[in-house]
Motif scaffolding. Structure first.
Motif, PDB file in Angstrom:
ATOM      1  N   ALA A  24       0.870  -1.173   0.000  1.00 15.72           N
ATOM      2  CA  ALA A  24       0.000   0.000   0.000  1.00 15.72           C
ATOM      3  C   ALA A  24       0.907   1.222   0.000  1.00 15.72           C
ATOM      4  N   GLN A  25       0.908   1.944  -1.101  1.00 14.25           N
ATOM      5  CA  GLN A  25       1.817   3.079  -1.260  1.00 14.25           C
ATOM      6  C   GLN A  25       1.697   4.039  -0.073  1.00 14.25           C
ATOM      7  N   GLY A  26       2.852   4.304   0.572  1.00 14.14           N
ATOM      8  CA  GLY A  26       2.871   5.210   1.702  1.00 14.14           C
ATOM      9  C   GLY A  26       2.641   4.544   3.041  1.00 14.14           C
ATOM     10  N   TYR A  27       2.301   3.235   3.045  1.00 12.21           N
ATOM     11  CA  TYR A  27       1.985   2.544   4.298  1.00 12.21           C
ATOM     12  C   TYR A  27       2.933   1.379   4.568  1.00 12.21           C
ATOM     13  N   TYR A  28       3.178   0.526   3.586  1.00 16.03           N
ATOM     14  CA  TYR A  28       4.117  -0.590   3.745  1.00 16.03           C
ATOM     15  C   TYR A  28       4.512  -1.098   2.374  1.00 16.03           C
ATOM     16  N   ASP A  29       5.651  -1.785   2.348  1.00 12.81           N
ATOM     17  CA  ASP A  29       6.237  -2.248   1.092  1.00 12.81           C
ATOM     18  C   ASP A  29       5.716  -3.638   0.719  1.00 12.81           C
ATOM     19  N   ARG A  30       6.039  -4.046  -0.467  1.00 13.17           N
ATOM     20  CA  ARG A  30       5.679  -5.383  -0.962  1.00 13.17           C
ATOM     21  C   ARG A  30       6.537  -6.437  -0.270  1.00 13.17           C
ATOM     22  N   ASP A  31       5.924  -7.550   0.120  1.00 16.29           N
ATOM     23  CA  ASP A  31       6.639  -8.632   0.787  1.00 16.29           C
ATOM     24  C   ASP A  31       7.166  -9.598  -0.279  1.00 16.29           C
ATOM     25  N   ASN A  32       8.281  -9.221  -0.880  1.00 15.20           N
ATOM     26  CA  ASN A  32       8.829 -10.026  -1.972  1.00 15.20           C
ATOM     27  C   ASN A  32       9.226 -11.424  -1.513  1.00 15.20           C
ATOM     28  N   ALA A  33       9.661 -11.556  -0.279  1.00 18.79           N
ATOM     29  CA  ALA A  33      10.066 -12.874   0.228  1.00 18.79           C
ATOM     30  C   ALA A  33       8.877 -13.828   0.240  1.00 18.79           C
ATOM     31  N   PHE A  34       7.707 -13.322   0.602  1.00 20.47           N
ATOM     32  CA  PHE A  34       6.537 -14.187   0.607  1.00 20.47           C
ATOM     33  C   PHE A  34       6.171 -14.619  -0.812  1.00 20.47           C
ATOM     34  N   TYR A  35       6.213 -13.685  -1.743  1.00 20.42           N
ATOM     35  CA  TYR A  35       5.925 -14.048  -3.138  1.00 20.42           C
ATOM     36  C   TYR A  35       6.879 -15.134  -3.622  1.00 20.42           C
ATOM     37  N   ARG A  36       8.145 -14.997  -3.272  1.00 16.80           N
ATOM     38  CA  ARG A  36       9.117 -16.005  -3.719  1.00 16.80           C
ATOM     39  C   ARG A  36       8.852 -17.350  -3.060  1.00 16.80           C
ATOM     40  N   SER A  37       8.353 -17.356  -1.846  1.00 18.43           N
ATOM     41  CA  SER A  37       8.112 -18.613  -1.138  1.00 18.43           C
ATOM     42  C   SER A  37       6.847 -19.323  -1.595  1.00 18.43           C
ATOM     43  N   TRP A  38       5.929 -18.575  -2.220  1.00 18.77           N
ATOM     44  CA  TRP A  38       4.620 -19.157  -2.488  1.00 18.77           C
ATOM     45  C   TRP A  38       4.661 -20.311  -3.493  1.00 18.77           C
ATOM     46  N   SER A  39       5.545 -20.245  -4.459  1.00 23.01           N
ATOM     47  CA  SER A  39       5.610 -21.322  -5.455  1.00 23.01           C
ATOM     48  C   SER A  39       5.833 -22.674  -4.801  1.00 23.01           C
ATOM     49  N   ALA A  40       6.766 -22.732  -3.852  1.00 21.26           N
ATOM     50  CA  ALA A  40       7.046 -23.998  -3.168  1.00 21.26           C
ATOM     51  C   ALA A  40       5.878 -24.408  -2.280  1.00 21.26           C
ATOM     52  N   ILE A  41       5.253 -23.441  -1.626  1.00 18.54           N
ATOM     53  CA  ILE A  41       4.103 -23.753  -0.767  1.00 18.54           C
ATOM     54  C   ILE A  41       2.965 -24.330  -1.594  1.00 18.54           C
ATOM     55  N   SER A  42       2.633 -23.640  -2.687  1.00 13.03           N
ATOM     56  CA  SER A  42       1.448 -24.038  -3.459  1.00 13.03           C
ATOM     57  C   SER A  42       1.704 -25.254  -4.347  1.00 13.03           C
ATOM     58  N   LYS A  43       2.956 -25.577  -4.597  1.00 15.13           N
ATOM     59  CA  LYS A  43       3.270 -26.751  -5.409  1.00 15.13           C
ATOM     60  C   LYS A  43       2.867 -28.040  -4.705  1.00 15.13           C
TER      61      LYS A  43
END
Length: 317
Positions: free
Chosen positions: A248-267
């Motif tokens: 959310a612009q101005g409130y918090y940044d993107r959680d890139n680590a979670f996005y990277r982890s999701w492929s292994a979780i959802s696989k």
């Protein structure tokens, strides 16, 4: 300094109340936000409340759609992109589309602009919307909803022209995330905007989820930032950090680590369901989800100031 706002006034309600009131089994539900301001917390509450047989309309079907699929909420998807936002794949969605595992998914695919046109047609209550961008594409061959009509006007060469059109989309409810709103539902967005306004206008009902509720005079002081006006909004939900793992612009940044982890979780279906059990079903609401992540985690997503210059709107003397 902002004055205290009465949360009981106007259209303000909890996420649990809003989902219970506006999302029904079998509904067509639009969840919009383009990379930015994705209504993840709303998707989680839909999962908690056990909604079924939903058709989800989302231009960029990503992690929240994968989670809702795994929870058994979704039987149909209308989208123009599916993927884990440059960080990998969506395991549950791929199993459903490629192998009908555990059951098939009804999937309608459009281009990004095709989806924009569907929302525009829906918002304007038009029977279809014309566009040229499908020329040379194979999408019309796999999507019977993309059709051609004869233009009532002559082509540049004076002859008859046939042009592609897409049908309107009119969701039963649209849910969007935004930075702030007042108690009436005047909703302000800045940074990367998507089709939130069009998706709201196209819908029968609209729920706006915001980072904070502000006083009326805050909205009036900067009216051009109001992307969605109050008359189009049925409910306002205050849910700080409700767009995580997006930003959310101005409130918090993107959680890139979670996005990277999701492929292994959802696989791994078992690992995915374990994640849902802990992080969605295992939390009473988004506030508990946020607390479970911990303040040290959120400190890592903190953003600094990048203030916008004030403008003088002027007033009659």
């Amino acid at each position: 300094m902002r004055r205290t706002v009465d949360r009981t006034a106007g259209k303000v309600m909890s996420m649990r109340e809003a989902v219970a009131a506006f999302v029904r089994d079998g509904d067509t539900v639009s969840l919009e936000g383009f990379t930015h301001l994705i209504p993840t917390a709303a998707g989680h509450e839909i999962i908690r409340q056990g909604r079924r047989n939903l058709t989800v309309v989302r231009m960029t079907a990503d992690i929240v759609v994968d989670q809702m699929l795994a929870a058994g909420c979704v039987s149909g998807l209308v989208s123009s992109f599916v993927g884990n936002s440059s960080a990998g794949s969506l395991g549950e969605l791929r199993r459903r589309i490629e192998h009908a595992d555990p059951e098939p998914l009804a999937f309608e695919e459009y281009s990004h602009y095709g989806m924009v046109c569907r929302y525009l047609a829906g918002a304007q209550r038009l029977p279809f919307y014309p566009l040229r961008s499908y020329a040379g594409s194979d999408l019309p061959s796999v999507n019977p909803g993309i059709r051609k009509v004869v233009s009532p006007y002559p082509a540049a060469d004076g002859g008859t022209e046939r042009i592609y059109v897409v049908p309107p989309v009119n969701p039963d409810v649209t849910i969007v995330h935004a930075q702030r709103a007042d108690r009436r539902g005047n909703t302000q967005v800045w940074g990367l905007t998507g089709v939130q306004a069009e998706a709201v206008y196209a819908a029968e009902k609209a729920v706006v989820v915001v980072e904070e509720l502000v006083a009326d005079e805050v909205v009036r002081s900067d009216p051009n930032r109001t992307l969605i006006p109050a008359h189009a909004v049925d409910a306002v939900v205050v849910c700080p950090r409700g767009a995580h793992p997006s930003f959310a612009q101005g409130y918090y940044d993107r959680d890139n680590a979670f996005y990277r982890s999701w492929s292994a979780i959802s696989k791994d279906p078992a690992r995915l369901r374990k994640w849902l059990a802990e992080w969605v079903y295992g939390t009473a609401d988004h506030a508990e989800y946020v607390a479970k992540l911990g303040e040290e985690f959120w400190a890592g997503l903190a953003v600094g100031e990048a203030l916008s210059e004030p403008v003088n709107y002027g007033r009659r003397l």
